[in-house]
Design an enzyme around this catalytic site. Structure first.
Site, PDB file in Angstrom:
ATOM      1  NE  ARG A  30       6.757  -0.702  10.342  1.00 42.34           N
ATOM      2  CZ  ARG A  30       5.621  -0.600   9.652  1.00 42.34           C
ATOM      3  NH1 ARG A  30       5.613  -0.041   8.449  1.00 42.34           N
ATOM      4  NH2 ARG A  30       4.501  -1.045  10.143  1.00 42.34           N
TER       5      ARG A  30
ATOM      6  CE  LYS B 168      -1.962  -1.039   3.938  1.00 40.24           C
ATOM      7  NZ  LYS B 168      -1.253  -2.303   4.212  1.00 40.24           N
TER       8      LYS B 168
ATOM      9  NE  ARG C 160       7.366  -2.857   6.179  1.00 35.99           N
ATOM     10  CZ  ARG C 160       6.060  -2.688   6.274  1.00 35.99           C
ATOM     11  NH1 ARG C 160       5.384  -2.086   5.299  1.00 35.99           N
ATOM     12  NH2 ARG C 160       5.408  -3.148   7.311  1.00 35.99           N
TER      13      ARG C 160
ATOM     14  NE  ARG D  41       1.883  -4.969  11.448  1.00 40.22           N
ATOM     15  CZ  ARG D  41       2.815  -4.494  10.634  1.00 40.22           C
ATOM     16  NH1 ARG D  41       4.034  -5.003  10.660  1.00 40.22           N
ATOM     17  NH2 ARG D  41       2.540  -3.522   9.815  1.00 40.22           N
TER      18      ARG D  41
ATOM     19  NE  ARG E 140      -3.819  -1.152   9.870  1.00 39.22           N
ATOM     20  CZ  ARG E 140      -2.698  -0.588   9.384  1.00 39.22           C
ATOM     21  NH1 ARG E 140      -2.660   0.687   9.147  1.00 39.22           N
ATOM     22  NH2 ARG E 140      -1.659  -1.345   9.130  1.00 39.22           N
TER      23      ARG E 140
END
Ligand code: ADP
Ligand code: AMP
Length: 214
Positions: free
Chosen positions: A160, A13, A127, A171, A88
């Site tokens: 992260r 996203k 990431r 998540r 969300r």
């Protein structure tokens, strides 16, 4: 142009929202980036949000909604925006509709970037994020020019804390329970568009441009 990016954590996203923002000259509003910036600056909001984010849980709706509604009041939002990571939950989507109705505006498209769960954990562990400017890289697919350094602002890149595999699984569960129902919500409003997020990021973007320019 008011666009919502939907999709699982790690679906791409943010990657696509940045490209949309650049091409169509609208701000990219990422609630995750705003919350991380609050954590970095040790604000009251940041301290409260961190407890939830570290566990892979959602920050309470009341905190996030007021943050977004305040952001809309800034001058750069007058021609629209691309929302990444908001809404969300159904209550967040309803609050967004209420806020927009009050000023006779509406969302134009909700773009769902579809990536199966089995691809997500791999993407998230690769990431690397820049807390300076919000840029995102992937150590294999989208590497920075110099390892560990942001191409855009020269800050150090981090993994992260919430991208650790065990937090990612949580998540994903939160996504399926609380966020996935938004696909039906926006489909019922006839503004849902689906793109295949497993493709190369350039092809994902081409598909999005085709939708926006149809
Ligand atoms: P989200 O904002 O949905 O959480 P990101 O845009 O941060 O996801 O993307 C998650 C990770 O996957 C990042 O490391 C990013 O560089 C990488 N990525 C994004 N799009 C693609 C793609 N089409 N193919 C492979 N990797 C991608
Ligand atoms: P993201 O950067 O979009 O992956 O978001 C990182 C984390 O920030 C999420 O796992 C949540 O804890 C929190 N967060 C971001 N956006 C929202 C939102 N709209 N509602 C609740 N929590 C959010």
């Amino acid at each position: 142009m008011r666009i919502i990016m939907l999709g699982a954590p790690g679906a791409g996203k943010g990657t696509q929202a940045k490209k949309i923002a650049e091409k169509y000259l609208v701000p990219h509003i990422s609630t995750g980036d705003i919350l991380r910036s609050n954590i970095k600056n040790s604000t009251e909001l940041g301290l409260e949000a961190k407890q939830y984010m570290d566990k892979g849980q959602l920050v309470p709706d009341s905190l996030v909604v007021s943050l977004v509604v305040d952001r809309f009041k800034e001058a750069d939002c007058k021609n629209g925006y691309v929302l990444d990571g908001f809404p969300r939950t159904i209550p967040q989507a309803e609050a967004l509709d209420t806020a927009l109705n009050a000023i006779s505006e509406k969302v134009d498209y909700a773009i769902n970037v579809e990536v199966p769960d089995e691809n997500i954990v791999k993407r998230m562990s690769g990431r690397r994020a820049c807390l300076g400017c919000g840029a995102t890289y992937h150590i294999q697919h989208i590497p920075p020019k110099t390892e560990g350094i942001c191409d855009t602002c020269g800050n150090e890149l981090i993994l992260r804390a919430d991208d650790a595999p065990e937090t990612v699984l949580n998540r994903l569960k939160v996504y399926h329970d609380q966020t996935q129902p938004l696909i039906e919500y926006y489909s019922a409003k006839n503004i849902l568009k689906e793109v295949d997020g497993v493709q190369d990021m350039k092809d994902v973007f081409n598909d999005i441009v085709t939708i926006l320019e149809a």
